[in-house]
Scaffold this active site. Structure first.
Site, PDB file in Angstrom:
ATOM      1  N   PHE A 295      31.184  86.497  98.564  1.00  0.00           N
ATOM      2  CA  PHE A 295      30.220  87.293  99.546  1.00  0.00           C
ATOM      3  C   PHE A 295      30.367  88.688  99.508  1.00  0.00           C
ATOM      4  O   PHE A 295      29.374  89.376  99.745  1.00  0.00           O
ATOM      5  CB  PHE A 295      30.864  86.734 100.929  1.00  0.00           C
ATOM      6  CG  PHE A 295      30.500  85.070 101.443  1.00  0.00           C
ATOM      7  CD1 PHE A 295      29.110  84.737 100.879  1.00  0.00           C
ATOM      8  CD2 PHE A 295      31.530  84.535 101.665  1.00  0.00           C
ATOM      9  CE1 PHE A 295      29.053  83.420 101.656  1.00  0.00           C
ATOM     10  CE2 PHE A 295      31.298  83.059 102.171  1.00  0.00           C
ATOM     11  CZ  PHE A 295      30.031  82.698 102.065  1.00  0.00           C
ATOM     12  N   SER A 326      26.964  80.275  93.338  1.00  0.00           N
ATOM     13  CA  SER A 326      27.166  81.146  94.484  1.00  0.00           C
ATOM     14  C   SER A 326      27.914  80.496  95.493  1.00  0.00           C
ATOM     15  O   SER A 326      28.079  79.371  95.804  1.00  0.00           O
ATOM     16  CB  SER A 326      25.794  81.492  94.974  1.00  0.00           C
ATOM     17  OG  SER A 326      25.218  80.398  95.854  1.00  0.00           O
ATOM     18  N   ASP A 327      28.383  81.583  96.321  1.00  0.00           N
ATOM     19  CA  ASP A 327      29.027  81.009  97.524  1.00  0.00           C
ATOM     20  C   ASP A 327      27.709  80.556  98.589  1.00  0.00           C
ATOM     21  O   ASP A 327      26.689  80.912  98.479  1.00  0.00           O
ATOM     22  CB  ASP A 327      30.187  81.956  98.055  1.00  0.00           C
ATOM     23  CG  ASP A 327      31.051  81.124  99.168  1.00  0.00           C
ATOM     24  OD1 ASP A 327      30.949  80.045  99.471  1.00  0.00           O
ATOM     25  OD2 ASP A 327      32.260  81.842  99.645  1.00  0.00           O
ATOM     26  N   TYR A 328      28.263  79.956  99.520  1.00  0.00           N
ATOM     27  CA  TYR A 328      27.343  79.277 100.697  1.00  0.00           C
ATOM     28  C   TYR A 328      26.310  80.308 101.028  1.00  0.00           C
ATOM     29  O   TYR A 328      26.441  81.349 101.950  1.00  0.00           O
ATOM     30  CB  TYR A 328      28.189  78.878 101.768  1.00  0.00           C
ATOM     31  CG  TYR A 328      27.464  77.880 102.596  1.00  0.00           C
ATOM     32  CD1 TYR A 328      27.921  76.489 102.440  1.00  0.00           C
ATOM     33  CD2 TYR A 328      26.967  77.857 103.615  1.00  0.00           C
ATOM     34  CE1 TYR A 328      27.252  75.384 103.148  1.00  0.00           C
ATOM     35  CE2 TYR A 328      26.198  76.969 104.471  1.00  0.00           C
ATOM     36  CZ  TYR A 328      26.449  75.710 104.151  1.00  0.00           C
ATOM     37  OH  TYR A 328      25.869  74.646 104.952  1.00  0.00           O
ATOM     38  N   ALA A 330      25.083  82.639  99.746  1.00  0.00           N
ATOM     39  CA  ALA A 330      25.351  84.082  99.417  1.00  0.00           C
ATOM     40  C   ALA A 330      24.092  84.563  98.458  1.00  0.00           C
ATOM     41  O   ALA A 330      24.006  85.992  98.601  1.00  0.00           O
ATOM     42  CB  ALA A 330      26.498  84.272  98.383  1.00  0.00           C
TER      43      ALA A 330
END
Ligand code: BGC
Length: 799
Positions: A295, A326-328, A330
């Site tokens: 993030f 990707s992160d959640y 992001a």
């Protein structure tokens, strides 16, 4: 807003529901009772599995036939409720607000059946995953299976200690064994992809996600990262009980300024390469199949739009050929970072930078068709991302075995309990153990003692499992109170119990009862600390003290004069300065998991001697944070020992605080045992080493450091023997100490052993700010001992 929605809570609560309904169908899993992991194999064949000519041929054949929609489907993720497309028009959104049912207008089942759904997030359980998988495999045109990913962080049903606690074991083979068990359990529920391990170095105890990693040290962090990959992926990704790891969060997420979650990071290239990157690199070298972008921004460039991290370092320099998720949300957050004015720009930046799969932003499927049409993004880039995803699916054997095999594990597995108990026992760190009135240390407890058990964490089965507890079920947990009651029954002694207070309250209504049972006991065991949700994602704290009024309760009980054994449950280092002065024994127990109570009782009564060592420094005051042992020197060191000089005059103008000491209350690597160990005869194999020889890359053994460790106490026990080095005379400052080796050694009373550590190119080199790895003609001191404050040393030079 949807991106503040907690994925963890969603995962756990859904699974709890699932657990209740599925409990009736529960079949005990003999099939998974055997832990069969090969240890210490340095090279595993994942790279070959991921990108063999055969795999590439299969990928080419698929890519050739895929439509754009099908390709994009591989690059997006859904949970099981669908979503509102971000590209919805204003009118559409207005309609949806009036008719929330329609919000789920993109039905994931429909997407699966039409080949537009590549992976799913936190969709767990055989019946659920099988339904989506059936749609993808049997109905879609190209029959490409779905990859189901979940946050299985420290166990699926049978929960072991939070990762920070597990790291305190300094035992990579244990990490490998327990992580393999969680893969065995979760794969029965359809999950073949873990968003784990988190290998972010964390030097700031205020950051809540310290609990998810291996702490502050890159050498320990790398050893543990490797072990997770081997445990999850075993020696063959295509085994039905192997899962693809997702190493997170790339990169330097743990350096969030001021320990504040999601905050920016900024650092020199040498710090990045020497401190923060090594555990990710170790995981990639061990064959990690996927990575997750972070993030945070690094030096002004968000990690999710950072080609230097994902293209230059990860792919070009490290040769990673799996995929990056990707992160959640992001990708969407790039607009919040202010580096993308529109969803289209965010999409273009993330994909071009190397993010292959968009987790839950739903930007890739909405924006990529337009970007491709306008020529802003080329099909080549899309194809490359799809190729990476397909490689992992093929390597996992998903095309041949899309469904889980064997019966689904729906509660903690009896055969896995001994292993998670062992993990918990090894994770406890004995911080203090003063001699009581009897003339012996308070721990281990004397068997006939009358024990008062006090504290909000003594009997809380949900809390003692810690943050990110997979699909745990609180009733599976043996609490401390349960286990102490059992022990009291066996030994015919009395256990008194009072909760005293809640984890977070100001009410002192329970204090009087706690005080009264303490008065009637021989010894008081206090179970205090944080709630599990005070660490983990979005769990940053500005204070590191005991929450609520637990400190006041501790002081009231201490005033009774009874010996206290203080057990600290926490996902991070806390400030224990008052306790260290007023309490006889303190043990850090993190969040121990399903077998918490049994493990604690074994250690409290001395069936097992504690052997854990701190993976993070425990500060005297929160104002010392970030606090870590491997600091750089200053021109005015407060401690002349830092310079190997005799103690100097105590002056004001040195690098220190005027109101608190510089050092940790309990330093990195520290932890007591029920016996004592002494160190002697630290020697080096070479006092000088030619520079040309030392520069030999990949040389694993250039200098060997040897020491004798002796058990001088009365019990057999295990010690984590540690080797630290300092390098002076280099072109760049080097840390005043850096861990370069550790070994767990078990010794009988009176027994001694010679322990040696090979230092090679990796241990002797460092990075400069031009990303070059250097070995220079410098002088090294090597210490061997039981913590980062070891005193026995020997020196050698590179000439
Ligand atoms: C976390 C990740 C996690 C992901 C999926 C994010 O909020 O930062 O660590 O894997 O959610 O649940």
């Amino acid at each position: 807003m949807s991106y503040f929605f907690s994925p963890t809570a969603m995962f756990s609560s859904k699974l709890r529901l699932l657990g209740v309904t599925a409990a009736i169908l529960f079949l005990c899993m003999d099939l998974h009772a055997q832990v069969n992991v090969q240890h210490a194999a340095k090279v595993r064949p994942y790279n070959a599995q991921l990108a063999s000519p055969d795999v590439e041929r299969r990928v080419d054949a698929l890519l050739h036939r895929m439509t754009l929609d099908e390709k994009l489907g591989q690059l997006v993720q859904y949970n099981d409720v669908g979503y509102t497309a971000p590209s919805a028009t204003v009118e559409e959104k207005a309609n949806l607000a009036a008719n929330p049912e329609a919000a789920y207008r993109l039905d994931p089942m429909q997407l699966a059946a039409t080949g537009k759904l590549g992976s799913m997030l936190n969709v767990v359980g055989a019946s659920k995953t099988n339904a989506f998988q059936k749609a993808a495999v049997e109905k879609s045109r190209l029959h490409i299976p779905i990859l189901f990913g979940a946050d299985v962080i420290h166990g699926f049903r049978t929960i072991y200690p939070v990762p920070l606690g597990l790291a305190a074991s300094f035992d990579p083979s244990l990490v490998e064994r327990v992580s393999h068990v969680s893969a065995q359990e979760a794969t029965t529920a359809g999950v073949r992809w873990f968003y784990s391990p988190m290998v972010d170095i964390s030097r700031d105890a205020r950051w809540g996600r310290t609990t998810e990693g291996a702490g502050e040290d890159p050498y320990l962090g790398s050893a543990i990262a490797r072990a997770y990959i081997h445990g999850y992926q075993s020696d063959d990704l295509s085994r039905p009980d192997s899962v693809a790891a997702s190493v997170k969060h790339f990169a330097a997420y743990g350096a969030a300024e001021a320990g504040r979650e999601y905050n920016t990071t900024d650092m020199s290239e040498s710090r990045l390469r020497d401190i923060y990157l090594p555990p990710y690199k170790a995981a990639v070298d061990a064959g990690a199949a996927t990575m997750m972008s972070a993030f945070n921004a690094l030096n002004g460039v968000p990690a999710t739009a950072n080609p230097y991290l994902m293209q230059t370092i990860l792919r070009a320099q490290w040769g990673f050929n799996g995929f990056v998720v990707s992160d959640y949300t992001a990708v969407m957050e790039l607009t919040h970072h202010g580096v993308a004015l529109t969803p289209a720009i965010a999409t273009e930046k993330a994909l071009e930078a190397g993010v292959d799969v968009d987790m839950m932003s739903h930007y890739y499927d909405a924006e990529l068709p337009g970007l491709i049409r306008s020529g802003k993004v080329s099909m080549r880039v899309v194809d490359e991302a799809v190729r990476r995803v397909l490689r992992v699916k093929i390597a996992l054997g998903l095309f041949e075995h899309p469904y889980p095999e064997g019966s689904e594990v729906t509660s903690a597995v009896a055969e896995h309990r001994p292993l998670v108990r062992e993990a918990a026992e090894e994770s406890f760190v004995l911080l203090q153990n003063a001699v009581g009135k009897s003339g012996t240390p308070v721990l281990p407890l004397m068997k006939p003692a009358k024990v008062a058990l006090i504290g909000p964490l003594a009997d809380d089965s949900a809390e003692m499992q810690g943050a990110w507890g997979g699909a745990n079920r609180a009733p599976d947990v043996v609490t401390l109170k349960d286990a102490l009651e059992m022990r009291a029954k066996e030994t015919g002694t009395t256990l008194l119990y009072a909760k005293g207070t809640d984890i977070l309250t100001q009410s002192d209504a329970g204090f009087a009862e706690a005080e009264s049972i303490a008065k009637g006991a021989d010894v008081v065991v206090m179970a205090l600390g944080e709630s599990s949700s005070m660490s983990g994602e979005a769990g940053s704290r500005a204070n590191l003290d005991l929450p609520g009024n637990q400190q006041q309760l501790l002081e009231r009980v201490a005033a009774t004069g009874k010996p206290i054994v203080l057990l600290i449950f926490s996902g991070r280092p806390l400030v224990l300065t008052w306790a260290a002065q007023h309490v006889a024994a303190i043990m850090e127990v993190w969040f121990p998991g399903t077998e918490a109570g049994n493990a604690l009782v074994h250690v409290l009564y001395g069936d097992v001697s504690p052997s854990g060592k701190l993976p993070m420094s425990f500060p005297r005051s929160v104002g010392q944070e970030p606090l870590y042992y491997n600091q750089f020197p200053t021109g005015r060191p407060a401690n002349n020992a830092d310079l190997n000089l005799p103690p100097g005059p105590d002056t004001r103008f040195i690098s220190r605080y005027i109101d608190v000491a510089n050092d940790a209350l309990f330093p990195f690597g520290y932890g007591l045992s029920y016996t004592q160990f002494t160190y002697s005869d630290v020697k080096v194999s070479h006092e000088t080493l030619p520079l040309t020889e030392a520069r030999r890359q990949r040389a694993e053994k250039l200098v060997t450091v040897t020491a004798t460790v002796k058990n001088t106490g009365t019990r057999a026990a295990t010690e984590v023997v540690q080797c630290y080095v300092r390098n002076v005379g280099a072109s760049l400052e080097q840390p005043i100490r850096a861990l370069k080796g550790f070994k767990r050694v078990t010794l009988r009373p009176g027994e001694s052993k010679s322990v040696s550590f090979d230092l090679g190119f990796d241990e002797l080199s460092f990075f400069n700010n031009e990303s070059q790895r250097l070995v220079e003609a410098t002088h090294y001191t090597a210490w061997v001992g039981g913590s980062s404050t070891a005193t026995e040393s020997a020196g050698f030079s590179i000439q």
